[in-house]
Each structure stands twice: as structure tokens, then as C-alpha cells.
Design a protein around this motif. Structure first.
Motif, mmCIF file in Angstrom:
data_model
loop_
_atom_site.group_PDB
_atom_site.id
_atom_site.type_symbol
_atom_site.label_atom_id
_atom_site.label_comp_id
_atom_site.label_asym_id
_atom_site.label_seq_id
_atom_site.Cartn_x
_atom_site.Cartn_y
_atom_site.Cartn_z
ATOM 1 N N GLN A 53 0.837 -1.208 0.000
ATOM 2 C CA GLN A 53 0.000 0.000 0.000
ATOM 3 C C GLN A 53 0.869 1.254 0.000
ATOM 4 O OE1 GLN A 53 -2.606 -0.219 3.393
ATOM 5 N NE2 GLN A 53 -3.868 -1.823 2.498
ATOM 6 N N ALA A 57 0.938 4.038 -2.905
ATOM 7 C CA ALA A 57 0.627 5.432 -2.559
ATOM 8 C C ALA A 57 1.803 6.347 -2.903
ATOM 9 C CB ALA A 57 0.272 5.544 -1.084
ATOM 10 N N GLU A 60 1.680 7.146 -6.454
ATOM 11 C CA GLU A 60 0.607 8.117 -6.704
ATOM 12 C C GLU A 60 1.050 9.524 -6.296
ATOM 13 O OE1 GLU A 60 -3.370 9.333 -7.863
ATOM 14 O OE2 GLU A 60 -1.858 7.910 -8.508
ATOM 15 N N ALA A 129 -4.422 13.684 -0.189
ATOM 16 C CA ALA A 129 -5.031 12.392 0.156
ATOM 17 C C ALA A 129 -4.044 11.253 -0.078
ATOM 18 C CB ALA A 129 -6.300 12.176 -0.658
ATOM 19 N N ALA A 130 -3.317 11.290 -1.178
ATOM 20 C CA ALA A 130 -2.335 10.246 -1.478
ATOM 21 C C ALA A 130 -1.198 10.270 -0.457
ATOM 22 C CB ALA A 130 -1.786 10.417 -2.890
ATOM 23 N N SER A 132 -1.442 11.303 2.620
ATOM 24 C CA SER A 132 -2.011 10.764 3.865
ATOM 25 C C SER A 132 -2.065 9.240 3.822
ATOM 26 C CB SER A 132 -3.413 11.319 4.101
ATOM 27 O OG SER A 132 -3.358 12.690 4.382
ATOM 28 N N GLU A 133 -2.461 8.698 2.673
ATOM 29 C CA GLU A 133 -2.504 7.237 2.526
ATOM 30 C C GLU A 133 -1.103 6.645 2.654
ATOM 31 O OE1 GLU A 133 -3.787 3.849 -0.727
ATOM 32 O OE2 GLU A 133 -4.690 5.835 -0.877
ATOM 33 N N TYR A 134 -0.132 7.295 2.056
ATOM 34 C CA TYR A 134 1.258 6.850 2.146
ATOM 35 C C TYR A 134 1.747 6.880 3.591
ATOM 36 C CZ TYR A 134 6.345 7.004 1.667
ATOM 37 O OH TYR A 134 7.690 6.772 1.796
ATOM 38 N N SER A 136 -0.036 6.864 6.335
ATOM 39 C CA SER A 136 -0.783 5.886 7.124
ATOM 40 C C SER A 136 -0.247 4.474 6.907
ATOM 41 C CB SER A 136 -2.269 5.946 6.758
ATOM 42 O OG SER A 136 -2.981 4.935 7.426
ATOM 43 N N ALA A 137 -0.016 4.105 5.663
ATOM 44 C CA ALA A 137 0.502 2.767 5.370
ATOM 45 C C ALA A 137 1.887 2.574 5.974
ATOM 46 C CB ALA A 137 0.537 2.531 3.859
#
Length: 166
Positions: A53, A57, A60, A129-130, A132-134, A136-137
Motif C-alpha cells: 500500500q 501510494a 501516486e 489524500a495520497a 495521507s494514505e502513504y 498511514s501505510a
């Protein structure tokens, strides 16, 4: 491997040669290693999922950063030239990175700048958002890695046994 090494220990042949105390401790250690296997395996699977993930991310984030950079440069170029002669060259990079291309048929410079400003806002939101996803993962992967490290420390043969036993 809960030990976190490439070494496989098999003391079966030597257990009868050991003192009863050492033999008992070796069996206890083997039971501990065996009891951690399933949890360690599940953590390894989770870690791989979070790492995948994070890598996705990160790609992205890099893609959106490129698109955002092209929108900003194109806008600056339009302002500096008061024209759209360079838009096509920016569009090729934007398109290659999956962004929405800038309309070439718009002749009103102010309208075109407004359109690009909208693309910039949208891309910044998507980039955030990307990112944040990075983040978080990566955080989740680090937490799983710490759990794996805790298991490895608990079954580390060099620390489980005294120096003399080892």
C-alpha cells in the motif's frame, strides 16, 4: 521465521547428550518459537500488505506531484507569455502522468488560468489524500514491524540462553 535469521536449529539429535536442565530449556525454547510462528506469519503478511500500500501510494504521490508541477509551470508560462504556445508540451507530460489535459481551444487567457487553477486545486487535494494514505501505510507497517521485532527479541537464542548455556 520468528527468529528473523536464515538459520534453522534442530537440536533433536543432541538433546539426549545435554544435561537435563539444558535439554529442558532447549525444549522450552523450541516450544516458544513454535508458539510464535502463526502470529509472526500473520504479521509478515500484514507487513507485506502495508508495504505494498505504501509503495502504491508513493507512486501516486510522485505522479500527482509531476502533474501539479506541470499545471503550475504551464500557468506561469501562460502568464509570462500572455499566450498558450507552450500548452501542448505541458499537456504531453500531464497526459503521460494521467492528469487532465489543459484545453487547447480556450482563447480567453483569464478563463484558461481559471481552468488551470481548478486543476491545481483538485490535484493538490488528491496529492494530500495520497500523501495521507502513504503516511498511514508507513505508520501501520512500522507498527507491525515493531510487533515482529518484539517476537524476534523474545525468541532470540543468544538472549534466551545464558552465555554458558549458549
Amino acid at each position: 521465521n520468528p527468529l528473523g535469521t536464515s538459520v534453522i536449529y534442530n537440536f533433536g539429535y543432541y538433546l539426549d547428550w545435554m544435561s537435563s536442565g539444558l535439554s529442558s530449556k532447549v525444549r522450552s525454547w523450541q516450544n516458544l518459537v513454535d508458539s510464535t510462528y502463526d502470529n509472526y506469519y500473520n504479521l509478515a503478511v500484514q507487513y507485506a500488505q502495508f508495504a505494498t500500500q505504501a509503495a502504491t501510494a508513493k507512486l501516486e504521490v510522485e505522479r500527482l506531484t509531476t502533474v501539479l508541477d506541470m499545471y503550475q509551470k504551464c500557468r506561469e508560462n501562460i502568464v509570462a507569455e500572455s499566450g498558450t504556445s507552450q500548452v501542448a508540451s505541458y499537456n504531453s507530460i500531464i497526459s503521460a502522468n494521467g492528469g487532465t489535459t489543459i484545453p487547447l481551444n480556450q482563447t480567453d487567457i483569464n478563463q484558461l488560468k481559471s481552468t488551470i487553477d481548478g486543476y491545481i486545486r483538485t490535484t493538490k487535494a488528491n496529492l494530500s489524500a495520497a500523501q495521507s494514505e502513504y503516511d498511514s501505510a508507513n505508520t501501520q507497517a512500522a507498527a507491525v514491524k515493531e510487533q515482529q521485532d518484539t517476537i524476534r527479541r523474545s525468541v532470540d537464542i543468544a538472549t534466551y540462553f545464558s552465555q554458558a548455556e549458549y
